[in-house]
Each structure stands twice: as C-alpha cells, then as structure tokens.
Design an enzyme around this catalytic site. Structure first.
Site, PDB file in Angstrom:
ATOM      1  N   ALA A 152       6.126  -9.719  -4.557  1.00  0.00           N
ATOM      2  CA  ALA A 152       5.923 -10.317  -5.876  1.00  0.00           C
ATOM      3  C   ALA A 152       7.057  -9.866  -6.780  1.00  0.00           C
ATOM      4  O   ALA A 152       7.661  -8.808  -6.560  1.00  0.00           O
ATOM      5  CB  ALA A 152       4.581  -9.886  -6.445  1.00  0.00           C
ATOM      6  N   GLY A 158       3.917  -8.821  -1.244  1.00  0.00           N
ATOM      7  CA  GLY A 158       3.379 -10.178  -1.249  1.00  0.00           C
ATOM      8  C   GLY A 158       4.084 -11.079  -0.242  1.00  0.00           C
ATOM      9  O   GLY A 158       3.498 -12.042   0.258  1.00  0.00           O
ATOM     10  N   GLU A 206       3.859  -1.405  -1.709  1.00  0.00           N
ATOM     11  CA  GLU A 206       3.299  -1.392  -3.063  1.00  0.00           C
ATOM     12  C   GLU A 206       2.992   0.015  -3.550  1.00  0.00           C
ATOM     13  O   GLU A 206       3.082   0.312  -4.739  1.00  0.00           O
ATOM     14  CB  GLU A 206       2.022  -2.243  -3.130  1.00  0.00           C
ATOM     15  N   GLU A 220       2.420 -10.486   2.922  1.00  0.00           N
ATOM     16  CA  GLU A 220       1.054 -11.036   2.812  1.00  0.00           C
ATOM     17  C   GLU A 220       1.035 -12.558   2.953  1.00  0.00           C
ATOM     18  O   GLU A 220       0.146 -13.103   3.609  1.00  0.00           O
ATOM     19  CB  GLU A 220       0.421 -10.594   1.485  1.00  0.00           C
TER      20      GLU A 220
END
Ligand code: DAK
Length: 258
Positions: free
Chosen positions: A65, A109, A132, A112
């Site tokens: 992200a 992300g 993260e 993911e």
C-alpha cells in the site's frame, strides 16, 4: 473510465491488468486500486473474457500500500473510507479465473493482492514479504490468513513477525507460487496458461474455482458434498456433452459457455 495507473489490455479471451506506477514501485494508492476494481467489473460481465492476468513491472509487482498516502490517516479515515475494503475486495470477489504474474517485489498489500488471485506464477527475481510490522502495523487485507494457509504457521509467523522477504525458490517450495520461470519468459508463460484456461468452458472453470475456494471455508465433508453437487450440475450443460463427445470423436471441443 480512462486508466492512468494501470495498463488494461485484451488478447483474445484473456485480459491483462498491469499495475503501472513504476516510480513508486507500483505502491497501491487509492486511485490505482479504484482503476483495478473498475477494470475487473468490466471484465466480469464481458462474455468474451475467460481469464485475467494481474501483473506489474519487472522490478515490482507492487511494493505494498502507498505508505505516503496512508501515513496521516486517522482511525476513522481508514475505517470509514477503507480503500482496500472497497477496491481490493473486487479481486477477492472476482468470479472468473485470475492469475498473478509476479516479478520483483510483492510486499505487504502487493503480496496480499497476489494471494487474492487464484494462483501465482513467479519470475525468478520475485520477492514476497509482509513487512508491515516494520511500519508498526500488520497485514490488513488477508496476509495473516492467506499466507498462513499457503505456507503454514511457521513461515507465516517468521515472515510477518520479522518482516523478511521470501525469494521465488522459497516461495515455490513453501507452496505460495505454482511455478517459477525466468523473468524474460514470465509474461509469455502466464499468457499461455491464461489462454489454456480461457479455452475451457467458462462456467465449468468458474465452478472449479468456486469449489477449490470453498475448501478454505468448510469442513472436508461439506466441501466434498459441495463438489459433488457442482459436478452433478455440470451434466446440465451443453459444454459437458460437447467436451465428452469431442474426446470420443478424437477432435477438439468447441465450448459455448452454456
Ligand atoms: N509506498 C509508497 N512509496 C513507496 C513504497 C510504498 N509501499 N515502496 C516504495 N516506494 C517508493 C519509495 O518511496 C521511492 O520513492 P522516491 O523516494 O523515489 O520518491 C521509490 O518507490 C523507490 O523505492 P526505493 O528507493 O525504496 O527502492 P529500493 O529499490 O531501494 O527498495 C523496496 C525497494 C521495495 C525494498 C523499498 O522501496 C521498500 O521497502 N518499500 C516499502 C515496502 C513496504 O513496507 N511495504 C508494505 C507497505 S504497508 C489496509 C490494509 C492493508 C494495507 C493498508 C491498509 N486497510 C484494511 C485499510 C497494507 C499495508 C501495506 O502494504
């Protein structure tokens, strides 16, 4: 919609979405995720499309992200206007087969959303990670769940708690990726796989995907029951008749997706 952060192309019955923010290593900003979701919505209802490829650049599938966009969020910003709930959910809910073609970094992300796809084909330079924790957060769009289901508790804990990356070899050994190919062959190899899938009967491919996904949600007995009912239901389709007749007549089947 005009796409600015993704390249959206079609080749026959295969569509490709290429994340395209190279300067930011394809960091997943809200606008990019919105474009991905829009493209997928278009493809879901396009009867000519039988398989989708999600990919990035040679250096990065996606480095996570967008930290710069996310950093200042307050709890209620991220709760009320959760871009990943709104847009990444489009990948989770996508009903046709979708393959992640991963080269370079697939982090946070990025890892993911690769795992939300049906399977991952990796280039030999791919690196997967859930770093993260180094930002004082944790995976938030399925990393603790899908990674654990893919590679088991030991490696999932190791990666999520240390933030270390896994290279392509380790990812294949651990079951995170289905195959590894040299970087310069990645796009062709994934396109070949996607064309093979798109040449099958689409409803049968969709049901096959649904059955495998169901194995993550149910007991073995419930999953087998669901599989059996789907299998039996396939005998209502014209494609089942055609597929078996074509075998008997020693010719290629012509599926109508009916
Ligand atoms: N976000 C923003 N910019 C990024 C970025 C990222 N994730 N990753 C890289 N960039 C930018 C860098 O800032 C740099 O920009 P400039 O300085 O040139 O302006 C440019 O991309 C090139 O990066 P580097 O100079 O760092 O390149 P290197 O080759 O040296 O290093 C690297 C590559 C991938 C190792 C490094 O860039 C890196 O560590 N990147 C961050 C990886 C990371 O921590 N990813 C996890 C992000 S957190 C949510 C649920 C989930 C999430 C969010 C919300 N909700 C439910 C609401 C997910 C969170 C995450 O993914």
């Amino acid at each position: 919609m005009t796409y600015e952060m993704i390249e959206f192309t079609r080749e026959g019955s295969v569509a490709k979405i290429r994340l395209n923010r190279p300067k930011a290593l394809n960091a997943l900003c809200n606008d990019m995720m919105k474009e991905v979701a829009h493209a997928l919505a278009e493809l879901e209802t396009d009867d000519n499309i039988g398989c989708v490829i999600l990919t990035g650049s040679d250096k990065a599938f996606a480095a996570g992200a967008d930290i710069k966009e996310m950093q200042d969020n307050a709890y209620l910003d991220i709760y009320k206007n959760d871009p990943f709930e709104a847009y990444a959910g489009a990948i989770e809910r996508f009903r046709k087969p979708i393959i992640a073609a991963v080269s370079g970094y697939a982090l946070g992300g990025g890892c993911e959303i690769a795992m939300m796809c049906d399977f991952i084909i990796a280039a030999d330079n791919a690196k997967f990670g859930q770093p993260e924790i180094t930002l004082a957060v944790m995976p938030g769009i399925g990393g603790t769940q899908r990674l654990t289901k893919a590679v088991g508790k030991a490696k999932a804990m190791d990666m999520c708690l240390t933030g270390r990356m896994m290279d392509a070899e380790e990812a294949e050994r651990a079951g995170l990726v289905s195959r590894i190919v040299p970087l310069d062959e990645l796009q062709d190899e994934v396109m070949d796989a996607a064309k093979k899938i798109a040449a099958q009967s689409l409803p049968i491919a969709m049901m096959t995907k649904e059955a495998i996904d169901t194995s993550f949600e149910t007991t073995l007995a419930q999953g087998i029951h669901f599989e059996r009912r789907l299998f039996q239901s396939m005998f209502t389709t014209e494609d089942q008749k055609e597929g078996m007749l074509a075998f008997i007549e020693k010719r290629k089947p012509h599926f109508k997706n009916k």
